[in-house]
Scaffold this active site. Structure first.
Site, PDB file in Angstrom:
ATOM      1  N   HIS A 101       3.151  -7.863   0.636  1.00 34.10           N
ATOM      2  CA  HIS A 101       4.511  -7.617   0.692  1.00 34.10           C
ATOM      3  C   HIS A 101       5.391  -9.073   1.262  1.00 34.10           C
ATOM      4  CE1 HIS A 101       4.367  -4.274  -0.319  1.00 34.10           C
ATOM      5  NE2 HIS A 101       3.706  -2.843   0.656  1.00 34.10           N
ATOM      6  N   HIS A 145       0.556   0.154  -3.215  1.00 34.18           N
ATOM      7  CA  HIS A 145       2.536   0.013  -3.006  1.00 34.18           C
ATOM      8  C   HIS A 145       2.754  -1.365  -3.788  1.00 34.18           C
ATOM      9  CE1 HIS A 145       1.413   1.730   0.639  1.00 34.18           C
ATOM     10  NE2 HIS A 145       2.753   2.287   0.130  1.00 34.18           N
ATOM     11  N   ASP A 181      -3.730  -1.973  -4.225  1.00 30.98           N
ATOM     12  CA  ASP A 181      -2.420  -1.417  -3.141  1.00 30.98           C
ATOM     13  C   ASP A 181      -1.857  -0.297  -4.373  1.00 30.98           C
ATOM     14  OD1 ASP A 181      -2.280  -1.625  -0.349  1.00 30.98           O
ATOM     15  OD2 ASP A 181      -0.429  -0.982  -1.410  1.00 30.98           O
ATOM     16  N   ASP A 240      -4.693   1.981  -0.934  1.00 31.30           N
ATOM     17  CA  ASP A 240      -3.981   3.710  -0.266  1.00 31.30           C
ATOM     18  C   ASP A 240      -3.156   4.588  -1.513  1.00 31.30           C
ATOM     19  OD1 ASP A 240      -2.842   1.676  -0.946  1.00 31.30           O
ATOM     20  OD2 ASP A 240      -1.342   1.286   1.051  1.00 31.30           O
TER      21      ASP A 240
END
Ligand SMILES: [Zn+2]
Length: 351
Positions: free
Chosen positions: A130, A169, A167, A254
């Site tokens: 991120h 996200h 991931d 995740d």
């Protein structure tokens, strides 16, 4: 079989604050599982180095680097914790941990490019995907994988590097770093809509980089079957078309059905199968050169088993059954429309 390396350093445990899901205990769970299962003893330790400000500046602004350093050094009163955004903490040890986290992926990348090992898994934190060129966010301080990709291109003479990000996200920071760069293929599967907000299929890169950003925005509830379709029908042909010389993986866990932060239903066997597909691509296209770097994953048991599943593919081991690997038997969401959109946007019209 070429040696499989790993990166780990106790300094990675110095970044932490009580109650936050991105915790030192995540790495401790993985390390203890790898020790107990005997896998760690079959891998080669790659000593991490500290990334220098010049390394980080391959991707990040000097202002961001200075801000992370100064915030960590000053600390927050009275607990020593300061916040770079509502999710992203730093404590006095965070800057040193972040330098060694990025430096760990750099060291593994160099070891693979030098032929000292064939592939590697970097057990690093803080995570990175991120972190944008100018902003730390989403638990991430510096973008470990992006820095390693830029290093491979700008200092090691590679022409093309692919980054696959599973991931749950969207790796907005990695996308931002290379959005107009035709030498980096970025492929992300992620829950959508979800944090941090982007990653729609129509985000495909710009300028010379048009077509080298590939977003697979998946609805909540996707499990092994949907993920494998995304990897077989889109990721695999596009990575093959790009012909990378190195494959980097932003490995977050995740999307596991046990994870508390997201709503996907991938199981440990699903990670094993995705990792098998990526290893086969690396063997076919990159002389086996694949470097994993840990991103998210917040159920500590699922995280340890899923990391182990990826490492098992690198070591040539069969899948190790766990108690978490029975994916749900309910039908998953229909992803025909989104896959068709992604294929259309990237000129894959025969699937
Ligand atoms: Zn994540």
């Amino acid at each position: 079989m070429p040696a499989v390396g790993y990166v780990y350093d106790p300094l990675y445990l110095e970044h932490g604050t009580p109650g936050h899901p991105e915790s030192p205990a995540r790495l401790q769970s993985i390390i203890s599982h790898l020790e107990r299962s005997g896998l760690l003893g079959r891998m080669v330790e790659v000593r991490p180095r500290d990334a220098t400000p010049a390394d980080l500046a391959l991707v990040h602004s000097h202002e961001l680097i200075a801000r992370v350093r100064e915030t960590a050094e000053e600390g927050g009163a009275p607990t020593g914790v300061a916040w770079l955004d509502p999710d992203t903490y730093v404590v006095p040890g965070s800057y040193r941990a972040a330098l060694r986290s990025a430096g760990g992926v750099l060291a593994a990348t160099d070891a693979v490019l030098d032929g000292e090992i064939g592939s590697a898994f970097c057990l690093v934190r803080p995570p990175g995907h991120h972190a944008t060129p100018i902003r730390a966010m989403g638990f991430c301080l510096f973008n470990n994988v992006a820095v390693a990709a830029a290093h491979a291109l700008e200092r090691r003479g590679l022409e093309r590097v692919a980054i696959v990000d599973f991931d749950v996200h969207h790796g907005n920071g990695t996308q931002d770093a290379f959005y107009s760069n035709p030498r980096v293929l970025y492929v992300s599967t992620h829950q959508y809509p979800f944090y941090p907000g982007g990653g729609y299929w129509a985000e495909t890169g710009e300028g010379e980089g048009e077509g080298t950003t590939v977003n697979l925005p998946l609805p909540r509830g996707c499990g092994r079957e949907e993920y494998l379709r995304a990897y077989r029908e889109v990721c695999e042909p596009l990575v093959r078309r790009f012909r990378p010389q190195l494959l980097l993986v932003s490995a977050g866990f995740d999307a596991h059905l046990a994870d508390p932060l997201a709503q996907m239903l991938l199981d440990t066997r699903g990670y094993y199968e995705i990792a098998s597909l990526l290893k086969a691509l690396a063997d076919e296209l990159c002389d086996g050169r694949i470097v994993y770097a840990l991103e998210g994953g917040y159920d500590h048991t699922a995280l340890a088993w899923s990391v182990r599943a990826c490492i098992d593919t690198l070591l040539g081991n069969e899948f190790a059954e766990d108690l978490l690997s029975a994916g749900p038997s309910v039908p998953g969401p229909n992803i025909d429309t989104v896959l068709a959109a992604v294929k259309g946007a990237h000129g894959l019209n025969n699937g």
